[in-house]
Scaffold this active site. Structure first.
Site, mmCIF file in Angstrom:
data_model
loop_
_atom_site.group_PDB
_atom_site.id
_atom_site.type_symbol
_atom_site.label_atom_id
_atom_site.label_comp_id
_atom_site.label_asym_id
_atom_site.label_seq_id
_atom_site.Cartn_x
_atom_site.Cartn_y
_atom_site.Cartn_z
ATOM 1 N N ASP A 113 0.841 -1.200 0.000
ATOM 2 C CA ASP A 113 0.000 0.000 0.000
ATOM 3 C C ASP A 113 0.878 1.253 0.000
ATOM 4 O O ASP A 113 1.901 1.321 0.699
ATOM 5 C CB ASP A 113 -0.918 -0.008 1.235
ATOM 6 C CG ASP A 113 -2.084 0.957 1.099
ATOM 7 O OD1 ASP A 113 -3.228 0.499 1.004
ATOM 8 O OD2 ASP A 113 -1.847 2.188 1.096
ATOM 9 N N ILE A 114 0.483 2.243 -0.759
ATOM 10 C CA ILE A 114 1.267 3.475 -0.896
ATOM 11 C C ILE A 114 1.219 4.312 0.390
ATOM 12 O O ILE A 114 2.090 5.145 0.615
ATOM 13 C CB ILE A 114 0.732 4.285 -2.108
ATOM 14 C CG1 ILE A 114 1.799 5.208 -2.678
ATOM 15 C CG2 ILE A 114 -0.531 5.056 -1.767
ATOM 16 C CD1 ILE A 114 1.441 5.756 -4.062
ATOM 17 N N ASN A 133 -13.022 -3.388 2.583
ATOM 18 C CA ASN A 133 -14.042 -2.359 2.750
ATOM 19 C C ASN A 133 -15.022 -2.392 1.584
ATOM 20 O O ASN A 133 -14.625 -2.645 0.446
ATOM 21 C CB ASN A 133 -13.376 -0.980 2.821
ATOM 22 C CG ASN A 133 -12.434 -0.851 4.012
ATOM 23 O OD1 ASN A 133 -12.731 -1.349 5.088
ATOM 24 N ND2 ASN A 133 -11.296 -0.204 3.815
ATOM 25 N N GLY A 182 -15.499 3.219 3.863
ATOM 26 C CA GLY A 182 -14.321 3.964 3.421
ATOM 27 C C GLY A 182 -13.648 3.420 2.184
ATOM 28 O O GLY A 182 -12.474 3.714 1.935
ATOM 29 N N GLN A 183 -14.363 2.627 1.372
ATOM 30 C CA GLN A 183 -13.748 2.135 0.128
ATOM 31 C C GLN A 183 -13.484 3.312 -0.808
ATOM 32 O O GLN A 183 -14.383 4.128 -1.068
ATOM 33 C CB GLN A 183 -14.654 1.110 -0.571
ATOM 34 C CG GLN A 183 -13.995 0.498 -1.814
ATOM 35 C CD GLN A 183 -14.838 -0.582 -2.490
ATOM 36 O OE1 GLN A 183 -15.984 -0.839 -2.091
ATOM 37 N NE2 GLN A 183 -14.278 -1.208 -3.507
ATOM 38 N N HIS A 228 -10.235 -5.433 -2.984
ATOM 39 C CA HIS A 228 -8.879 -5.678 -2.494
ATOM 40 C C HIS A 228 -8.942 -6.033 -1.027
ATOM 41 O O HIS A 228 -9.684 -5.430 -0.255
ATOM 42 C CB HIS A 228 -7.976 -4.461 -2.713
ATOM 43 C CG HIS A 228 -8.590 -3.164 -2.272
ATOM 44 N ND1 HIS A 228 -9.512 -2.485 -3.033
ATOM 45 C CD2 HIS A 228 -8.414 -2.429 -1.140
ATOM 46 C CE1 HIS A 228 -9.882 -1.389 -2.388
ATOM 47 N NE2 HIS A 228 -9.239 -1.339 -1.229
ATOM 48 N N LEU A 229 -8.134 -7.025 -0.682
ATOM 49 C CA LEU A 229 -7.985 -7.412 0.706
ATOM 50 C C LEU A 229 -6.802 -6.637 1.264
ATOM 51 O O LEU A 229 -5.710 -6.672 0.693
ATOM 52 C CB LEU A 229 -7.696 -8.917 0.738
ATOM 53 C CG LEU A 229 -8.056 -9.745 1.949
ATOM 54 C CD1 LEU A 229 -9.533 -9.621 2.265
ATOM 55 C CD2 LEU A 229 -7.684 -11.199 1.681
ATOM 56 N N HIS A 230 -7.045 -5.904 2.358
ATOM 57 C CA HIS A 230 -5.924 -5.276 3.068
ATOM 58 C C HIS A 230 -5.318 -6.336 3.987
ATOM 59 O O HIS A 230 -6.043 -6.946 4.784
ATOM 60 C CB HIS A 230 -6.412 -4.131 3.962
ATOM 61 C CG HIS A 230 -6.955 -2.944 3.233
ATOM 62 N ND1 HIS A 230 -6.230 -1.799 3.036
ATOM 63 C CD2 HIS A 230 -8.165 -2.716 2.665
ATOM 64 C CE1 HIS A 230 -6.964 -0.908 2.384
ATOM 65 N NE2 HIS A 230 -8.151 -1.444 2.152
HETATM 66 P P1 5GP Z 1 -9.801 1.322 0.343
HETATM 67 O O1 5GP Z 1 -9.908 2.651 1.039
HETATM 68 O O2 5GP Z 1 -10.493 1.356 -1.012
HETATM 69 O O3 5GP Z 1 -10.228 0.148 1.166
HETATM 70 O O4 5GP Z 1 -8.256 1.090 0.091
HETATM 71 C C1 5GP Z 1 -7.571 1.661 -0.968
HETATM 72 C C2 5GP Z 1 -6.099 1.605 -0.619
HETATM 73 O O5 5GP Z 1 -5.343 1.824 -1.799
HETATM 74 C C3 5GP Z 1 -5.655 2.669 0.391
HETATM 75 O O6 5GP Z 1 -5.095 2.024 1.531
HETATM 76 C C4 5GP Z 1 -4.631 3.486 -0.377
HETATM 77 O O7 5GP Z 1 -3.545 3.916 0.421
HETATM 78 C C5 5GP Z 1 -4.189 2.547 -1.483
HETATM 79 N N1 5GP Z 1 -3.765 3.195 -2.701
HETATM 80 C C6 5GP Z 1 -4.399 4.208 -3.338
HETATM 81 N N2 5GP Z 1 -3.735 4.531 -4.460
HETATM 82 C C7 5GP Z 1 -2.657 3.698 -4.525
HETATM 83 C C8 5GP Z 1 -1.586 3.567 -5.480
HETATM 84 O O8 5GP Z 1 -1.495 4.252 -6.485
HETATM 85 N N3 5GP Z 1 -0.663 2.601 -5.223
HETATM 86 C C9 5GP Z 1 -0.717 1.804 -4.107
HETATM 87 N N4 5GP Z 1 0.252 0.902 -3.955
HETATM 88 N N5 5GP Z 1 -1.723 1.915 -3.202
HETATM 89 C C10 5GP Z 1 -2.676 2.848 -3.405
#
Ligand code: 5GP
Ligand code: ZN
Length: 116
Positions: free
Chosen positions: A32-33, A89, A95-96, A102-104
């Site tokens: 994750d970034i 999420n 908070g998606q 995607h699985l965190h």
């Molecule tokens: P969500 O909030 O949809 O459950 O998770 C999205 C995740 O994607 C966040 O934790 C966010 O930091 C990560 N993310 C968003 N843009 C990028 C990207 O360009 N590269 C990577 N590696 N992660 C990203």
């Protein structure tokens, strides 16, 4: 199927770079970034599925493989026995922000319950 406007489809295809740590025909994992734990990895199906609400029976095997990848990465990163968290999420209330399921996988620290 891929979605032309989807960030994670572009990461899956290699069009956008990411720190990938696992890649198979069906599943990709990358860091994750904006990590929320010492290890924070996103595990995605290669095929585009927008949200949990869009999952169909035909997707069951791919979704199961996300968890296989999670346990393998947890073992490799060294926190399988200590414990870790996996979460997915769905939509705004959770908070998606990226609409490709995607699985965190979060590990390397203790987590509280209930989550925020
Ligand atoms: P969500 O909030 O949809 O459950 O998770 C999205 C995740 O994607 C966040 O934790 C966010 O930091 C990560 N993310 C968003 N843009 C990028 C990207 O360009 N590269 C990577 N590696 N992660 C990203
Ligand atoms: Zn996608």
């Amino acid at each position: 199927m891929s979605n032309d406007d989807c960030l994670f489809c572009k990461i899956a295809s290699g069009e956008i770079p990411a720190d990938k740590i696992l890649e198979s025909d069906d599943v990709i994992a990358f860091r994750d970034i904006n990590p929320q734990a010492p290890t924070h990895v996103l595990i995605i199906p290669r095929r585009h599925i927008a949200t949990i609400n869009d999952i169909e029976d035909a997707d069951a095997a791919d979704l199961g493989k996300l968890y296989i990848a999670a346990k393998e990465i947890a073992a490799k990163e060294g926190f399988a026995e200590q414990g870790y968290r996996v979460t997915m999420n769905c939509n705004a209330a959770a908070g998606q922000t990226v609409f490709h399921v995607h699985l965190h996988l979060l590990g390397g620290r203790d987590f509280t319950w209930p989550p925020g």
